[in-house]
Motif scaffolding. Structure first.
Motif, PDB file in Angstrom:
ATOM      1  N   THR A  54      40.012  71.664  57.830  1.00 57.56           N
ATOM      2  CA  THR A  54      39.647  72.526  57.148  1.00 57.56           C
ATOM      3  C   THR A  54      37.953  72.561  56.935  1.00 57.56           C
ATOM      4  OG1 THR A  54      41.530  72.873  55.655  1.00 57.56           O
ATOM      5  CG2 THR A  54      39.649  73.675  54.661  1.00 57.56           C
ATOM      6  N   ASN A  55      37.821  71.444  56.726  1.00 62.48           N
ATOM      7  CA  ASN A  55      36.092  71.177  56.704  1.00 62.48           C
ATOM      8  C   ASN A  55      35.467  71.244  58.091  1.00 62.48           C
ATOM      9  OD1 ASN A  55      36.171  70.296  53.942  1.00 62.48           O
ATOM     10  ND2 ASN A  55      36.374  68.215  54.443  1.00 62.48           N
ATOM     11  N   LEU A  56      36.200  70.959  58.966  1.00 63.60           N
ATOM     12  CA  LEU A  56      35.593  71.386  60.372  1.00 63.60           C
ATOM     13  C   LEU A  56      35.458  72.483  60.669  1.00 63.60           C
ATOM     14  CD1 LEU A  56      37.104  68.259  62.483  1.00 63.60           C
ATOM     15  CD2 LEU A  56      34.665  68.830  61.939  1.00 63.60           C
ATOM     16  N   ARG A  57      36.680  73.423  60.497  1.00 67.08           N
ATOM     17  CA  ARG A  57      36.670  74.899  60.610  1.00 67.08           C
ATOM     18  C   ARG A  57      35.533  75.906  59.593  1.00 67.08           C
ATOM     19  NH1 ARG A  57      40.995  77.747  62.466  1.00 67.08           N
ATOM     20  NH2 ARG A  57      40.587  79.163  60.757  1.00 67.08           N
ATOM     21  N   ASN A  58      35.298  75.076  58.663  1.00 66.28           N
ATOM     22  CA  ASN A  58      34.414  75.843  57.686  1.00 66.28           C
ATOM     23  C   ASN A  58      32.925  75.573  58.353  1.00 66.28           C
ATOM     24  OD1 ASN A  58      36.195  76.788  55.805  1.00 66.28           O
ATOM     25  ND2 ASN A  58      35.783  75.082  54.107  1.00 66.28           N
ATOM     26  N   GLU A  59      32.799  74.124  58.909  1.00 64.54           N
ATOM     27  CA  GLU A  59      31.279  73.829  59.527  1.00 64.54           C
ATOM     28  C   GLU A  59      31.183  74.871  60.743  1.00 64.54           C
ATOM     29  OE1 GLU A  59      29.841  70.181  60.440  1.00 64.54           O
ATOM     30  OE2 GLU A  59      31.528  69.246  59.042  1.00 64.54           O
ATOM     31  N   ILE A  60      32.503  75.277  61.406  1.00 59.66           N
ATOM     32  CA  ILE A  60      32.063  76.314  62.444  1.00 59.66           C
ATOM     33  C   ILE A  60      31.902  77.550  62.380  1.00 59.66           C
ATOM     34  CG2 ILE A  60      33.283  77.344  64.455  1.00 59.66           C
ATOM     35  CD1 ILE A  60      35.060  74.429  64.558  1.00 59.66           C
ATOM     36  N   SER A  61      32.700  77.958  61.203  1.00 61.71           N
ATOM     37  CA  SER A  61      32.538  79.464  60.528  1.00 61.71           C
ATOM     38  C   SER A  61      31.020  79.624  59.853  1.00 61.71           C
ATOM     39  CB  SER A  61      33.821  79.678  59.480  1.00 61.71           C
ATOM     40  OG  SER A  61      34.931  79.551  60.128  1.00 61.71           O
ATOM     41  N   ASN A  62      30.610  78.643  59.354  1.00 60.03           N
ATOM     42  CA  ASN A  62      29.281  78.755  58.635  1.00 60.03           C
ATOM     43  C   ASN A  62      28.140  78.107  59.271  1.00 60.03           C
ATOM     44  OD1 ASN A  62      30.744  79.698  56.134  1.00 60.03           O
ATOM     45  ND2 ASN A  62      31.055  77.742  55.397  1.00 60.03           N
ATOM     46  N   PHE A  63      28.239  78.025  60.327  1.00 60.35           N
ATOM     47  CA  PHE A  63      27.060  77.626  61.488  1.00 60.35           C
ATOM     48  C   PHE A  63      25.826  78.412  61.391  1.00 60.35           C
ATOM     49  CE2 PHE A  63      24.949  77.560  65.288  1.00 60.35           C
ATOM     50  CZ  PHE A  63      24.446  76.305  65.551  1.00 60.35           C
ATOM     51  N   GLN A  64      24.641  77.768  61.305  1.00 60.22           N
ATOM     52  CA  GLN A  64      23.489  78.568  61.322  1.00 60.22           C
ATOM     53  C   GLN A  64      22.454  77.835  62.189  1.00 60.22           C
ATOM     54  OE1 GLN A  64      22.317  81.660  59.870  1.00 60.22           O
ATOM     55  NE2 GLN A  64      24.437  81.969  59.596  1.00 60.22           N
ATOM     56  N   GLN A  65      21.595  78.440  62.687  1.00 53.39           N
ATOM     57  CA  GLN A  65      20.714  77.944  63.622  1.00 53.39           C
ATOM     58  C   GLN A  65      19.450  77.300  62.429  1.00 53.39           C
ATOM     59  OE1 GLN A  65      18.621  80.287  66.263  1.00 53.39           O
ATOM     60  NE2 GLN A  65      17.746  78.606  67.340  1.00 53.39           N
ATOM     61  N   LYS A  66      19.116  76.027  62.649  1.00 53.68           N
ATOM     62  CA  LYS A  66      18.161  75.443  61.804  1.00 53.68           C
ATOM     63  C   LYS A  66      16.715  76.154  62.108  1.00 53.68           C
ATOM     64  CE  LYS A  66      20.701  71.189  61.227  1.00 53.68           C
ATOM     65  NZ  LYS A  66      20.695  70.025  61.587  1.00 53.68           N
ATOM     66  N   PHE A  67      15.974  75.907  61.175  1.00 55.32           N
ATOM     67  CA  PHE A  67      14.407  76.688  61.202  1.00 55.32           C
ATOM     68  C   PHE A  67      13.854  76.061  62.343  1.00 55.32           C
ATOM     69  CE2 PHE A  67      10.006  76.608  59.910  1.00 55.32           C
ATOM     70  CZ  PHE A  67       9.605  77.944  59.827  1.00 55.32           C
ATOM     71  N   ASP A  68      13.722  74.904  62.572  1.00 57.78           N
ATOM     72  CA  ASP A  68      13.046  74.223  63.505  1.00 57.78           C
ATOM     73  C   ASP A  68      13.818  73.994  64.921  1.00 57.78           C
ATOM     74  OD1 ASP A  68      14.664  72.038  62.050  1.00 57.78           O
ATOM     75  OD2 ASP A  68      13.039  70.759  62.449  1.00 57.78           O
ATOM     76  N   GLU A  69      15.075  74.664  65.095  1.00 60.39           N
ATOM     77  CA  GLU A  69      15.951  74.258  65.957  1.00 60.39           C
ATOM     78  C   GLU A  69      15.765  75.070  67.051  1.00 60.39           C
ATOM     79  OE1 GLU A  69      20.348  72.688  65.737  1.00 60.39           O
ATOM     80  OE2 GLU A  69      20.124  74.493  64.806  1.00 60.39           O
ATOM     81  N   LYS A 121      28.444  73.668  70.063  1.00 61.96           N
ATOM     82  CA  LYS A 121      29.599  73.185  70.993  1.00 61.96           C
ATOM     83  C   LYS A 121      30.176  72.066  70.557  1.00 61.96           C
ATOM     84  CE  LYS A 121      27.314  73.587  75.004  1.00 61.96           C
ATOM     85  NZ  LYS A 121      26.990  73.331  76.369  1.00 61.96           N
ATOM     86  N   ASP A 122      29.253  70.974  69.778  1.00 64.73           N
ATOM     87  CA  ASP A 122      29.504  69.807  69.427  1.00 64.73           C
ATOM     88  C   ASP A 122      30.551  69.966  68.110  1.00 64.73           C
ATOM     89  OD1 ASP A 122      28.173  68.261  71.280  1.00 64.73           O
ATOM     90  OD2 ASP A 122      26.482  67.805  69.844  1.00 64.73           O
ATOM     91  N   LEU A 123      30.316  70.803  67.455  1.00 61.65           N
ATOM     92  CA  LEU A 123      31.406  71.345  66.339  1.00 61.65           C
ATOM     93  C   LEU A 123      32.540  71.856  66.951  1.00 61.65           C
ATOM     94  CD1 LEU A 123      29.025  73.239  63.908  1.00 61.65           C
ATOM     95  CD2 LEU A 123      30.018  70.965  63.459  1.00 61.65           C
ATOM     96  N   LEU A 124      32.611  72.544  67.857  1.00 61.58           N
ATOM     97  CA  LEU A 124      33.969  73.149  68.630  1.00 61.58           C
ATOM     98  C   LEU A 124      34.607  71.828  69.048  1.00 61.58           C
ATOM     99  CD1 LEU A 124      32.590  76.384  70.231  1.00 61.58           C
ATOM    100  CD2 LEU A 124      33.896  76.095  68.021  1.00 61.58           C
ATOM    101  N   ARG A 125      33.995  71.002  69.697  1.00 61.22           N
ATOM    102  CA  ARG A 125      34.722  69.873  70.280  1.00 61.22           C
ATOM    103  C   ARG A 125      35.227  68.702  69.229  1.00 61.22           C
ATOM    104  NH1 ARG A 125      30.736  70.202  74.592  1.00 61.22           N
ATOM    105  NH2 ARG A 125      29.226  69.211  73.384  1.00 61.22           N
ATOM    106  N   ALA A 126      34.392  68.688  68.226  1.00 58.53           N
ATOM    107  CA  ALA A 126      34.934  67.964  66.898  1.00 58.53           C
ATOM    108  C   ALA A 126      36.187  68.415  66.437  1.00 58.53           C
ATOM    109  CB  ALA A 126      34.111  67.868  66.021  1.00 58.53           C
ATOM    110  N   CYS A 127      36.640  69.755  66.879  1.00 58.23           N
ATOM    111  CA  CYS A 127      37.927  70.287  66.065  1.00 58.23           C
ATOM    112  C   CYS A 127      38.666  71.090  67.200  1.00 58.23           C
ATOM    113  CB  CYS A 127      37.676  71.196  64.838  1.00 58.23           C
ATOM    114  SG  CYS A 127      39.201  71.619  63.983  1.00 58.23           S
ATOM    115  N   PRO A 128      39.197  70.240  68.141  1.00 53.94           N
ATOM    116  CA  PRO A 128      39.436  71.035  69.408  1.00 53.94           C
ATOM    117  C   PRO A 128      40.790  72.067  68.932  1.00 53.94           C
ATOM    118  CG  PRO A 128      40.203  68.834  69.457  1.00 53.94           C
ATOM    119  CD  PRO A 128      39.509  69.147  68.259  1.00 53.94           C
ATOM    120  N   HIS A 129      41.499  71.927  67.996  1.00 52.24           N
ATOM    121  CA  HIS A 129      42.660  72.623  67.361  1.00 52.24           C
ATOM    122  C   HIS A 129      42.269  73.799  66.336  1.00 52.24           C
ATOM    123  CE1 HIS A 129      42.344  69.505  64.348  1.00 52.24           C
ATOM    124  NE2 HIS A 129      43.020  69.983  63.814  1.00 52.24           N
TER     125      HIS A 129
END
Length: 176
Positions: free
Chosen positions: A60-75, A85-93
Motif C-alpha cells: 500500500t505504501n509503495l502504491r501510494n508513492e507511485i500514485s502520488n509521484f511528483q517531480q521535485k523542484f530541482d529535479e 522507474k525505481d518506484l515501479l521496480r520497487a513494487c513489481p506487483h
C-alpha cells in the motif's frame, strides 16, 4: 514384432494409418492436468513470495508513492524518470496498467517538461499510443541525460583547475 522405439516413429510403415496410437493420445491428455497444476503451483509460489517480502502495508505504501509521484523542484526530467522507474521496480506487483503509469508520470511533471513532451509528440502526448508515449519519454530522457553529462563534465574540468590552484595556495599558506 515392434520395439518400443519403433512404435514412436512418425513415418512407421508397419502401423495401420486408420488406427491411432493410444499411448500418444494418453500422453497428450495427461500433460494438461500437469501443466494446470504447474500453473497453480507457480501462482501459489508467487503469492507466497509477495506476501513474505511485500506485506499488504508495504504494498500500500509503495502504491501510494507511485500514485502520488511528483517531480521535485530541482529535479531534471531524466532524474524524475529514473526515480519513477525505481518506484515501479520497487513494487513489481503494483497492478497499474502501463497507460496509468505513463499518465501518472506525465501529470507529475513540471509544465516545462510537459510542454517539451507535447512538442516531441506533435500535440498532446497522452493522445498518442502507449508505446509511442513510452518511446518519446525514453528518448527525451536519454537526450536530457547526455546533455547534462557534457555540461557537468565541462563545469567540473574548469572547477578542478581553479579549485586545485586555490587548494595549493591554501596548503602553502598553512605550511608557511
Amino acid at each position: 514384432m515392434r520395439t518400443r522405439s519403433s512404435s514412436n516413429l512418425v513415418g512407421d510403415s508397419s502401423s495401420n494409418p486408420t488406427t491411432s496410437n493410444p499411448r500418444r493420445r494418453n500422453r497428450r491428455r495427461s500433460k494438461q492436468p500437469f501443466s494446470l497444476l504447474r500453473e497453480v503451483s507457480r501462482v501459489d509460489l508467487v503469492s507466497k513470495f509477495i506476501n513474505e517480502f511485500f506485506p499488504p502495508s508495504r504494498t500500500t505504501n509503495l502504491r501510494n508513492e507511485i500514485s502520488n509521484f511528483q517531480q521535485k523542484f530541482d529535479e531534471s526530467f531524466h532524474e524524475a524518470w529514473d526515480r519513477y522507474k525505481d518506484l515501479l521496480r520497487a513494487c513489481p506487483h503494483h497492478g497499474f496498467t502501463e497507460l496509468h503509469q505513463l499518465d501518472t508520470f506525465y501529470n507529475a511533471l513540471n509544465p516545462t517538461d510537459q510542454d517539451s513532451l507535447n512538442s516531441a509528440a506533435g500535440g498532446n502526448l497522452l493522445e498518442r499510443s502507449t508505446r509511442d508515449v513510452l518511446t518519446i519519454i525514453e528518448n527525451k530522457s536519454k537526450v536530457c541525460n547526455s546533455r547534462n553529462k557534457s555540461i557537468v563534465s565541462q563545469v567540473k574540468s574548469s572547477d578542478v583547475n581553479s579549485s586545485s590552484s586555490s587548494d595549493i595556495a591554501k596548503l602553502t599558506h598553512a605550511v608557511n
